[in-house]
Design an enzyme around this catalytic site. Sequence first.
Site, PDB file in Angstrom:
ATOM      1  N   SER A 439      38.837  44.932  38.510  1.00 10.65           N
ATOM      2  CA  SER A 439      38.088  44.064  37.602  1.00 10.65           C
ATOM      3  C   SER A 439      38.077  44.606  36.177  1.00 10.65           C
ATOM      4  O   SER A 439      37.735  43.873  35.250  1.00 10.65           O
ATOM      5  CB  SER A 439      36.661  43.859  38.107  1.00 10.65           C
ATOM      6  OG  SER A 439      36.182  44.985  38.758  1.00 10.65           O
ATOM      7  N   HIS A 460      42.624  38.623  40.362  1.00 10.69           N
ATOM      8  CA  HIS A 460      41.223  39.020  40.258  1.00 10.69           C
ATOM      9  C   HIS A 460      40.323  37.966  40.889  1.00 10.69           C
ATOM     10  O   HIS A 460      40.183  36.856  40.369  1.00 10.69           O
ATOM     11  CB  HIS A 460      40.882  39.223  38.767  1.00 10.69           C
ATOM     12  CG  HIS A 460      39.473  39.623  38.514  1.00 10.69           C
ATOM     13  ND1 HIS A 460      38.784  39.266  37.387  1.00 10.69           N
ATOM     14  CD2 HIS A 460      38.610  40.351  39.239  1.00 10.69           C
ATOM     15  CE1 HIS A 460      37.571  39.757  37.431  1.00 10.69           C
ATOM     16  NE2 HIS A 460      37.438  40.415  38.553  1.00 10.69           N
ATOM     17  N   GLU A 472      41.453  34.731  38.796  1.00  8.21           N
ATOM     18  CA  GLU A 472      42.078  35.035  37.504  1.00  8.21           C
ATOM     19  C   GLU A 472      43.367  35.808  37.797  1.00  8.21           C
ATOM     20  O   GLU A 472      43.323  36.871  38.415  1.00  8.21           O
ATOM     21  CB  GLU A 472      41.084  35.915  36.734  1.00  8.21           C
ATOM     22  CG  GLU A 472      41.220  35.905  35.269  1.00  8.21           C
ATOM     23  CD  GLU A 472      40.028  36.620  34.601  1.00  8.21           C
ATOM     24  OE1 GLU A 472      39.223  37.288  35.280  1.00  8.21           O
ATOM     25  OE2 GLU A 472      39.925  36.529  33.374  1.00  8.21           O
ATOM     26  N   ASN A 510      35.193  38.375  32.592  1.00  7.38           N
ATOM     27  CA  ASN A 510      34.260  39.487  32.364  1.00  7.38           C
ATOM     28  C   ASN A 510      34.108  39.800  30.878  1.00  7.38           C
ATOM     29  O   ASN A 510      33.060  40.245  30.424  1.00  7.38           O
ATOM     30  CB  ASN A 510      34.717  40.736  33.120  1.00  7.38           C
ATOM     31  CG  ASN A 510      34.448  40.599  34.617  1.00  7.38           C
ATOM     32  OD1 ASN A 510      33.645  39.764  35.025  1.00  7.38           O
ATOM     33  ND2 ASN A 510      35.122  41.389  35.418  1.00  7.38           N
TER      34      ASN A 510
HETATM   35  P1  NAD Z   1      34.169  48.577  48.023  1.00  6.82           P
HETATM   36  O1  NAD Z   1      33.713  49.903  47.680  1.00  6.82           O
HETATM   37  O2  NAD Z   1      33.248  47.623  48.727  1.00  6.82           O
HETATM   38  O3  NAD Z   1      35.499  48.643  48.894  1.00  6.82           O
HETATM   39  C1  NAD Z   1      36.561  49.493  48.636  1.00  6.82           C
HETATM   40  C2  NAD Z   1      37.228  49.812  49.968  1.00  6.82           C
HETATM   41  O4  NAD Z   1      38.430  50.505  49.725  1.00  6.82           O
HETATM   42  C3  NAD Z   1      36.389  50.694  50.891  1.00  6.82           C
HETATM   43  O5  NAD Z   1      36.307  50.090  52.163  1.00  6.82           O
HETATM   44  C4  NAD Z   1      37.164  51.990  50.947  1.00  6.82           C
HETATM   45  O6  NAD Z   1      37.042  52.647  52.191  1.00  6.82           O
HETATM   46  C5  NAD Z   1      38.578  51.506  50.706  1.00  6.82           C
HETATM   47  N1  NAD Z   1      39.457  52.547  50.221  1.00  6.82           N
HETATM   48  C6  NAD Z   1      39.208  53.479  49.275  1.00  6.82           C
HETATM   49  N2  NAD Z   1      40.296  54.250  49.090  1.00  6.82           N
HETATM   50  C7  NAD Z   1      41.239  53.799  49.931  1.00  6.82           C
HETATM   51  C8  NAD Z   1      42.576  54.198  50.218  1.00  6.82           C
HETATM   52  N3  NAD Z   1      43.135  55.233  49.576  1.00  6.82           N
HETATM   53  N4  NAD Z   1      43.275  53.521  51.142  1.00  6.82           N
HETATM   54  C9  NAD Z   1      42.704  52.478  51.794  1.00  6.82           C
HETATM   55  N5  NAD Z   1      41.447  52.063  51.568  1.00  6.82           N
HETATM   56  C10 NAD Z   1      40.723  52.722  50.650  1.00  6.82           C
HETATM   57  O7  NAD Z   1      34.655  47.917  46.644  1.00  6.82           O
HETATM   58  P2  NAD Z   1      34.825  46.390  46.253  1.00  6.82           P
HETATM   59  O8  NAD Z   1      33.581  45.923  45.595  1.00  6.82           O
HETATM   60  O9  NAD Z   1      35.366  45.652  47.408  1.00  6.82           O
HETATM   61  O10 NAD Z   1      35.913  46.491  45.101  1.00  6.82           O
HETATM   62  C11 NAD Z   1      37.272  46.703  45.359  1.00  6.82           C
HETATM   63  C12 NAD Z   1      38.082  46.410  44.114  1.00  6.82           C
HETATM   64  O11 NAD Z   1      37.836  45.078  43.710  1.00  6.82           O
HETATM   65  C13 NAD Z   1      37.763  47.276  42.911  1.00  6.82           C
HETATM   66  O12 NAD Z   1      38.930  47.499  42.196  1.00  6.82           O
HETATM   67  C14 NAD Z   1      36.799  46.414  42.124  1.00  6.82           C
HETATM   68  O13 NAD Z   1      36.800  46.720  40.755  1.00  6.82           O
HETATM   69  C15 NAD Z   1      37.387  45.064  42.359  1.00  6.82           C
HETATM   70  N6  NAD Z   1      36.462  43.933  42.187  1.00  6.82           N
HETATM   71  C16 NAD Z   1      35.179  44.012  42.590  1.00  6.82           C
HETATM   72  C17 NAD Z   1      34.330  42.930  42.429  1.00  6.82           C
HETATM   73  C18 NAD Z   1      32.904  43.004  42.877  1.00  6.82           C
HETATM   74  O14 NAD Z   1      32.114  42.113  42.498  1.00  6.82           O
HETATM   75  N7  NAD Z   1      32.535  43.960  43.701  1.00  6.82           N
HETATM   76  C19 NAD Z   1      34.805  41.754  41.837  1.00  6.82           C
HETATM   77  C20 NAD Z   1      36.139  41.691  41.458  1.00  6.82           C
HETATM   78  C21 NAD Z   1      36.955  42.786  41.633  1.00  6.82           C
END
Ligand code: NAD
Length: 729
Positions: A439, A460, A472, A510
């Site tokens: 993000s 995204h 996005e 964002n």
């Molecule tokens: P999260 O912490 O809920 O999930 C991340 C997951 O990735 C975890 O289950 C973790 O165990 C796993 N992980 C970490 N390292 C890993 C690896 N090396 N190999 C495999 N799995 C691995 O995070 P999230 O909120 O789901 O966000 C994930 C991505 O999406 C981020 O880049 C975040 O910026 C982006 N994002 C988040 C949102 C939001 O609102 N939370 C919105 C858009 C984008």
Amino acid sequence: MTDFTMTTDADGVATITWDVSSKSMNVMSTEAFMALNGLIDQALADGSVKGVIITSGKKDFAGGMDLNVIAQMRAGGAQVIFDGVMQMHHVLRKIERAGMDPKTLKGGKPIVAALPGTALGIGLELPLSCHRIIAADNPKAKIGLPEIMVGIFPGAGGTTRLVRKLGAMAAAPFLLEGKLSDPKSAKSAGIIDEVVVPDDLLKRAKEWVLSATDADLVKAWDAKGYKMPGGAPYHPAGFMTFVGASAMVHGKTMGVYPAAKALLAAVYEGALVPFDTALKIEARHFTSVLMNPSSTAMIRSLFINKEALEKGANRPKVEEMAVRKLGVIGAGMMGAGIAYVAANAGIEVVLIDAAQDAADRGKAHAEGILDKGMKRGKVTAEKKADVLGRITATTDYAALSGVDLVVEAVFENPKIKAEVTAKVEAAVGPDCIYATNTSTLPITGLAAASGRPEQFIGIHFFSPVDKMMLVEIIRGKATGDRAVAKALDFVRQIRKTPIVVNDARFFYANRCIIPYINEGIRMVAEGVEPALVENAAKLVGMPLGPLQLVDETSIDLGVKIAKATKAAMGSDYPDEAVDKVLFWMADEGRLGKKANAGFYAYSDKGERLGLWDGLEAKYPLDKAQPSLTDVQHRLLFAQVLEAVRALEEGVLTDIREGDVGAILGWGFAPWSGGPFSWLDMIGAPRAVDICRGLTAQFGPRFQAPALLREMAEKGQTFYDRFAGEKAAA
Ligand code: NAD
């Protein structure tokens, strides 16, 4: 070929068939309506015709009015619209009276609507003018009047007829919320009269035509002694309904949607007068809504342009690239959501996390969504098993063999993301497209870890993935057309709306929403009443005030983003004043809704109670509070100037994407049609003027971008200036 054709059988039953040859779904045009009128005249005049069935040559009856026509009607001015609408009323009323003697109400010809499937908008208003509505038992069919969803209301008699048929209270969800029903529910609600097995539709319609008596043709409101179900406004029960409805509509819409107000006025005023006068009142209010720039902007963004983007308006011309097998890396909140929406759309998914239990939890998230759907009767056990059967939760990258798209959703950490990229590329075929769901991290930087940067792209999603309709798509510097096409085809498969933007800090959505939140927080620090900030936002049509929004997305995320932005921007960083508040809140442990404590206070059960009174103790209220409009200008300009800058810098390349993306991505005042439509509404000169005032009072962040100043000088609007480019609508 004309859209309506008529044949008459040996028993004297005429069948008028609606079939728009150039479209898969019937939509009504002005010419087609006149053709229908001609056929009705013919059938009524022909002594050998006993009655008429109006049906469709397609699997559905109709999707509604061609909204392009509605958008164009405005150009003719109010009188032209009003006359056109009255002409439609005249034709539908002719169907309803069907040649009967106005005094005795005898001698009319029965006209029945036979609906094989979906019947929306004018596709239901026409049947409502018929003497009986028979629908095929088709559970997939949607019956209703969804006009309010695009900023208008049913203006071809649907409002007046439905209220007289069901009563104001019972009609309210269908008119005010655009509620759609399947045929059986539409029958229980009293909207349609009969549901039959699909094969019997025309047979039953004919049977009814041949057996109908004079009395069967008289609508309740044309019969003597008609009383509106539930009571008209001056009836005690009716009085309660109308007072309540007015309060409810204002509560829900904050008075910013002209169509909701006009609809309510048409219903109230129409209920006090005879039917034909009520139609005239409906036409007047409908005309006023069409003349309001809000309805034009809403139709343009929420219907015409949204659909154009979904159909691939900005898709590079490369071969069809639908996803067959998807890899999702990271089974957290986002990854699990992405896996669910893809599997739900029929795509096979390999869901990978670092540990098996994390991958399993991701799959369980999908199961949870499906279980909720089952409770609401929307998902069958079979469907649930199918969807879950398509998700393989594992830690084994070898399972990625055969995937043609990977979406990475691991922690927001460039190092971890780079490791994952390398591991994935070692496991997948050479043509596989690789997308990151980051993000905040620039795509071009993350692509440095890839051996195939032209196949590296940002996709995204917004949270929660299963509910948020915008996706996005971000082009990095090296991203190629095939990657963009793949991302667009994927978004189309999962039935969401895409926008394609170029790589820059925070991309588009964002980038605009953060300044909105920050402006709200900044005002609190200045001593502006927090309730004024929140209410000003809602009264201008934002779904959540900035303080509620930051509570929902969490204060610690705000702190994290602030720190990262500051590190990247150095001395140019503009938000120290905001950070003081945010960091203090975080230190106080008020991390937002998830912590049951933020800018708002919450009950133990997590219900939002009211603004936290500790805010006022820390930031005493200024004696001189700003006006509502001043607060609204600050909140809106914080967003729209960022949208203009994104366009100026080439992050956005299409204002349609800017408008649609703003409404679907962060709920930007939908009544306005989006930031560019809103600026067009107030006009560039006024916008520049307001910016000048805001800059003088609050600083350079409100300076009008050069593009806006130039447009003000030349008297241009965004939709004029960019019409020749991509934003044709
Ligand atoms: P999260 O912490 O809920 O999930 C991340 C997951 O990735 C975890 O289950 C973790 O165990 C796993 N992980 C970490 N390292 C890993 C690896 N090396 N190999 C495999 N799995 C691995 O995070 P999230 O909120 O789901 O966000 C994930 C991505 O999406 C981020 O880049 C975040 O910026 C982006 N994002 C988040 C949102 C939001 O609102 N939370 C919105 C858009 C984008």
